[in-house]
Design a protein around this motif. Sequence first.
Motif, PDB file in Angstrom:
ATOM      1  N   CYS A 285       0.837  -1.218   0.000  1.00  0.00           N
ATOM      2  CA  CYS A 285       0.000   0.000   0.000  1.00  0.00           C
ATOM      3  C   CYS A 285       0.863   1.256   0.000  1.00  0.00           C
ATOM      4  CB  CYS A 285      -0.930   0.001   1.209  1.00  0.00           C
ATOM      5  SG  CYS A 285      -2.339  -1.109   1.069  1.00  0.00           S
ATOM      6  N   TYR A 286       1.880   1.271   0.855  1.00  0.00           N
ATOM      7  CA  TYR A 286       2.779   2.434   0.879  1.00  0.00           C
ATOM      8  C   TYR A 286       3.503   2.579  -0.458  1.00  0.00           C
ATOM      9  CZ  TYR A 286       2.113   3.239   5.888  1.00  0.00           C
ATOM     10  OH  TYR A 286       1.575   3.543   7.116  1.00  0.00           O
ATOM     11  N   ARG A 287       3.881   1.463  -1.055  1.00  0.00           N
ATOM     12  CA  ARG A 287       4.539   1.514  -2.370  1.00  0.00           C
ATOM     13  C   ARG A 287       3.603   2.125  -3.420  1.00  0.00           C
ATOM     14  NH1 ARG A 287       4.446  -2.012  -6.743  1.00  0.00           N
ATOM     15  NH2 ARG A 287       6.233  -1.811  -8.160  1.00  0.00           N
ATOM     16  N   SER A 288       2.328   1.755  -3.372  1.00  0.00           N
ATOM     17  CA  SER A 288       1.356   2.335  -4.307  1.00  0.00           C
ATOM     18  C   SER A 288       1.263   3.844  -4.129  1.00  0.00           C
ATOM     19  CB  SER A 288      -0.029   1.699  -4.094  1.00  0.00           C
ATOM     20  OG  SER A 288      -0.002   0.331  -4.422  1.00  0.00           O
ATOM     21  N   GLN A 289       1.367   4.302  -2.878  1.00  0.00           N
ATOM     22  CA  GLN A 289       1.326   5.745  -2.638  1.00  0.00           C
ATOM     23  C   GLN A 289       2.584   6.425  -3.172  1.00  0.00           C
ATOM     24  OE1 GLN A 289       0.447   6.124   1.591  1.00  0.00           O
ATOM     25  NE2 GLN A 289      -1.747   5.985   1.189  1.00  0.00           N
ATOM     26  N   VAL A 290       3.713   5.721  -3.108  1.00  0.00           N
ATOM     27  CA  VAL A 290       4.950   6.237  -3.702  1.00  0.00           C
ATOM     28  C   VAL A 290       4.768   6.415  -5.212  1.00  0.00           C
ATOM     29  CG1 VAL A 290       7.346   5.653  -4.269  1.00  0.00           C
ATOM     30  CG2 VAL A 290       6.497   5.304  -1.944  1.00  0.00           C
ATOM     31  N   LEU A 291       4.239   5.378  -5.854  1.00  0.00           N
ATOM     32  CA  LEU A 291       4.053   5.434  -7.308  1.00  0.00           C
ATOM     33  C   LEU A 291       3.060   6.524  -7.701  1.00  0.00           C
ATOM     34  CD1 LEU A 291       3.980   1.608  -8.115  1.00  0.00           C
ATOM     35  CD2 LEU A 291       5.906   3.198  -8.270  1.00  0.00           C
ATOM     36  N   GLN A 292       2.065   6.762  -6.837  1.00  0.00           N
ATOM     37  CA  GLN A 292       1.090   7.818  -7.112  1.00  0.00           C
ATOM     38  C   GLN A 292       1.760   9.191  -7.088  1.00  0.00           C
ATOM     39  OE1 GLN A 292      -2.134   8.203  -4.236  1.00  0.00           O
ATOM     40  NE2 GLN A 292      -3.566   8.663  -5.884  1.00  0.00           N
ATOM     41  N   ILE A 293       2.658   9.417  -6.138  1.00  0.00           N
ATOM     42  CA  ILE A 293       3.390  10.686  -6.077  1.00  0.00           C
ATOM     43  C   ILE A 293       4.251  10.859  -7.323  1.00  0.00           C
ATOM     44  CG2 ILE A 293       5.207  11.953  -4.834  1.00  0.00           C
ATOM     45  CD1 ILE A 293       4.139  10.663  -2.244  1.00  0.00           C
ATOM     46  N   LEU A 294       4.856   9.770  -7.786  1.00  0.00           N
ATOM     47  CA  LEU A 294       5.757   9.835  -8.935  1.00  0.00           C
ATOM     48  C   LEU A 294       5.036  10.115 -10.253  1.00  0.00           C
ATOM     49  CD1 LEU A 294       8.205   6.893  -8.134  1.00  0.00           C
ATOM     50  CD2 LEU A 294       8.626   9.348  -7.872  1.00  0.00           C
ATOM     51  N   GLU A 295       3.712   9.992 -10.249  1.00  0.00           N
ATOM     52  CA  GLU A 295       2.942  10.287 -11.456  1.00  0.00           C
ATOM     53  C   GLU A 295       2.838  11.794 -11.697  1.00  0.00           C
ATOM     54  OE1 GLU A 295      -0.802   8.397 -10.972  1.00  0.00           O
ATOM     55  OE2 GLU A 295      -0.030   6.362 -11.266  1.00  0.00           O
ATOM     56  N   GLN A 296       3.233  12.598 -10.722  1.00  0.00           N
ATOM     57  CA  GLN A 296       3.131  14.043 -10.839  1.00  0.00           C
ATOM     58  C   GLN A 296       4.298  14.622 -11.649  1.00  0.00           C
ATOM     59  OE1 GLN A 296       1.317  15.656  -6.800  1.00  0.00           O
ATOM     60  NE2 GLN A 296       2.997  14.271  -6.368  1.00  0.00           N
ATOM     61  N   GLU A 297       4.191  15.903 -11.939  1.00  0.00           N
ATOM     62  CA  GLU A 297       5.290  16.600 -12.603  1.00  0.00           C
ATOM     63  C   GLU A 297       6.504  16.640 -11.676  1.00  0.00           C
ATOM     64  OE1 GLU A 297       5.333  17.686 -15.666  1.00  0.00           O
ATOM     65  OE2 GLU A 297       3.239  17.144 -16.079  1.00  0.00           O
ATOM     66  N   GLU A 298       7.695  16.749 -12.266  1.00  0.00           N
ATOM     67  CA  GLU A 298       8.930  16.674 -11.488  1.00  0.00           C
ATOM     68  C   GLU A 298       8.995  17.743 -10.399  1.00  0.00           C
ATOM     69  OE1 GLU A 298      12.383  14.629 -10.543  1.00  0.00           O
ATOM     70  OE2 GLU A 298      10.807  14.135 -11.985  1.00  0.00           O
ATOM     71  N   ASN A 299       8.574  18.968 -10.715  1.00  0.00           N
ATOM     72  CA  ASN A 299       8.633  20.025  -9.697  1.00  0.00           C
ATOM     73  C   ASN A 299       7.675  19.738  -8.542  1.00  0.00           C
ATOM     74  OD1 ASN A 299       6.438  20.513 -11.504  1.00  0.00           O
ATOM     75  ND2 ASN A 299       6.248  22.582 -10.674  1.00  0.00           N
ATOM     76  N   GLU A 300       6.519  19.104  -8.843  1.00  0.00           N
ATOM     77  CA  GLU A 300       5.569  18.754  -7.789  1.00  0.00           C
ATOM     78  C   GLU A 300       6.126  17.638  -6.912  1.00  0.00           C
ATOM     79  OE1 GLU A 300       2.283  17.810 -10.353  1.00  0.00           O
ATOM     80  OE2 GLU A 300       1.261  19.682  -9.843  1.00  0.00           O
ATOM     81  N   ILE A 301       6.873  16.720  -7.535  1.00  0.00           N
ATOM     82  CA  ILE A 301       7.484  15.632  -6.763  1.00  0.00           C
ATOM     83  C   ILE A 301       8.465  16.206  -5.754  1.00  0.00           C
ATOM     84  CG2 ILE A 301       8.992  13.604  -6.892  1.00  0.00           C
ATOM     85  CD1 ILE A 301       7.790  13.034  -9.655  1.00  0.00           C
ATOM     86  N   TYR A 302       9.287  17.169  -6.198  1.00  0.00           N
ATOM     87  CA  TYR A 302      10.271  17.770  -5.293  1.00  0.00           C
ATOM     88  C   TYR A 302       9.589  18.518  -4.156  1.00  0.00           C
ATOM     89  CZ  TYR A 302      14.600  16.502  -7.596  1.00  0.00           C
ATOM     90  OH  TYR A 302      15.669  15.793  -8.079  1.00  0.00           O
ATOM     91  N   GLU A 303       8.415  19.090  -4.444  1.00  0.00           N
ATOM     92  CA  GLU A 303       7.674  19.779  -3.388  1.00  0.00           C
ATOM     93  C   GLU A 303       7.191  18.791  -2.321  1.00  0.00           C
ATOM     94  OE1 GLU A 303       4.547  21.923  -5.252  1.00  0.00           O
ATOM     95  OE2 GLU A 303       5.874  23.383  -6.232  1.00  0.00           O
ATOM     96  N   GLU A 304       6.956  17.533  -2.744  1.00  0.00           N
ATOM     97  CA  GLU A 304       6.485  16.506  -1.812  1.00  0.00           C
ATOM     98  C   GLU A 304       7.593  15.519  -1.467  1.00  0.00           C
ATOM     99  OE1 GLU A 304       2.428  14.955  -1.888  1.00  0.00           O
ATOM    100  OE2 GLU A 304       2.261  15.771  -3.913  1.00  0.00           O
ATOM    101  N   LYS A 305       8.837  15.976  -1.579  1.00  0.00           N
ATOM    102  CA  LYS A 305       9.973  15.078  -1.381  1.00  0.00           C
ATOM    103  C   LYS A 305       9.946  14.415  -0.005  1.00  0.00           C
ATOM    104  CE  LYS A 305      14.288  16.373  -0.610  1.00  0.00           C
ATOM    105  NZ  LYS A 305      15.676  16.891  -0.776  1.00  0.00           N
ATOM    106  N   GLU A 306       9.664  15.183   1.035  1.00  0.00           N
ATOM    107  CA  GLU A 306       9.656  14.614   2.386  1.00  0.00           C
ATOM    108  C   GLU A 306       8.596  13.528   2.521  1.00  0.00           C
ATOM    109  OE1 GLU A 306       9.488  17.324   5.617  1.00  0.00           O
ATOM    110  OE2 GLU A 306      11.178  18.534   4.925  1.00  0.00           O
ATOM    111  N   LYS A 307       7.417  13.792   1.979  1.00  0.00           N
ATOM    112  CA  LYS A 307       6.349  12.796   2.023  1.00  0.00           C
ATOM    113  C   LYS A 307       6.755  11.556   1.225  1.00  0.00           C
ATOM    114  CE  LYS A 307       1.489  11.949   0.900  1.00  0.00           C
ATOM    115  NZ  LYS A 307       0.249  12.490   0.299  1.00  0.00           N
ATOM    116  N   LEU A 308       7.355  11.757   0.065  1.00  0.00           N
ATOM    117  CA  LEU A 308       7.803  10.647  -0.779  1.00  0.00           C
ATOM    118  C   LEU A 308       8.779   9.753  -0.023  1.00  0.00           C
ATOM    119  CD1 LEU A 308       8.057   9.246  -3.597  1.00  0.00           C
ATOM    120  CD2 LEU A 308       9.936  10.836  -4.055  1.00  0.00           C
TER     121      LEU A 308
END
Length: 471
Positions: A285-308
């Motif tokens: 489940c946590y892995r699925s949430q990781v993959l969901q974050i990675l579906e975003q644009e690169e700048n959005e991923i960096y904004e959520e880096k801590e959560k990732l």
Amino acid sequence: MSEATENSLERSLRQLKCHFTWNLIGEKSLDEFEDRVLHKDEFQNSEFKATMLNISAYIKHCRGQNEAALECLKQAEEIIKREHAGQAKIRSLVTWGNYAWIYYHMGQHEDAQNYVDKVKEVCAEFSSPYRIESPELDGEEGWARLKCTTKQIERAKVCFAKALEKKPRNSEFTSGWAIASSRLDYWPPSQDPIDPLRKAIRLNPDNQYIKVLLALKLQRMKEEDEGERLVEEALKEAPDATDVLRSAAKFYRNKHARDETIKQLRKALESMPHNPYLHYHIGSCYRSQVLQILEQEENEIYEEKEKLLEQIELAVKHLREASENNGNFFGIYPTIANLYAIAGQYTKAGYYEEAECYFQKEFSKELVPAAKQALHLRYGNFQLYQMKCADKAIHHFLEGVKINLESKEREKMKVKLQKIAQKRLSKNEADSEALALLVFLQELNGETQQANEDLERDLDSGNLSASASLE
């Protein structure tokens, strides 16, 4: 004990209805059998503790722990006397049969004969030597087969059906029949898969596990609202029942409600802290949430880096726990490695070294061809994209496509090799290794004649040396 008497005892033992004569393990190893009974199967059969104690006794005997097995049978006897006082003798026949077999294997043949005689005494009341046709015995066999094996669900269903012929409104047998029916992969067109579950609930409204099974069936039939009401009701009435929690988690997972799924699995984990399947599903489940974050644009991923990174740490924690308690999860090491590789892209905390470690753990295992292909693809990607080592990536993609098995992974590796070769040729038309890659891929695709012509042309032009061959 004389040889004739011992032979007579052996014949009597083979006639008993109990776990030793039901061939429950089948082709499984003892480890696989125990893992299914204690960890994998979500149904805990909490209403029938004596049944579970008999199964535990059988497992402990198979482990050579006969004294512990006898203790389980003693507890089973006490529960039967307490909970089924009016049927104690019939309900104890399976337990006595198990006693007899264990004492026999311990070399205590007189004790074994005593329990055989106890069974015979009860059966004689029904004009039968060592076994009787009893709905209680059919039900006990049904529960054992349902709990212990996936290949005998139809047989378990038959056991409960036989019991219901004698006692058609018995809630225990109706529940068993409904659970067995719900696990079958097919249904005759004339039957409704939810009717047995509804009937079981009417006869036993306190069985919350059945309610969640019905909810899962309704969910598959696109009647999710009613299903969710049943799940909520079951969780309210049995908030600590692990089989209810695990089945409810499955319902929420099907809804892609990952937070709620994790909540129920974590609740179950409080009662079963070392259950590898709970850890595996939480980690997934946590892995699925990781993959969901990675579906975003690169700048959005960096904004959520801590959560990732937090989600990656949680996924890895639970997947590692699963792998340490059970080494049979397919592809769990590469999954952990990939998570570390993702983390390594967004921080410099030594995650690539951890990824490499887990890839090598997988390479050290004996793998079937499909698993080998998948591993070469994942490790090749790691070398290509994270480690920026094209040569190692090429090597593993080649090793993967050389495995003679048509698969999606093989096609992906062929495409990657093609792109790598074309990219290198766009920079240097005389790149001999890139040309050799294309020749190899042409031959692999059955274009042998064209490949040979290209090879001869390139050798004539001096663009490709024999030592550059990738075969």
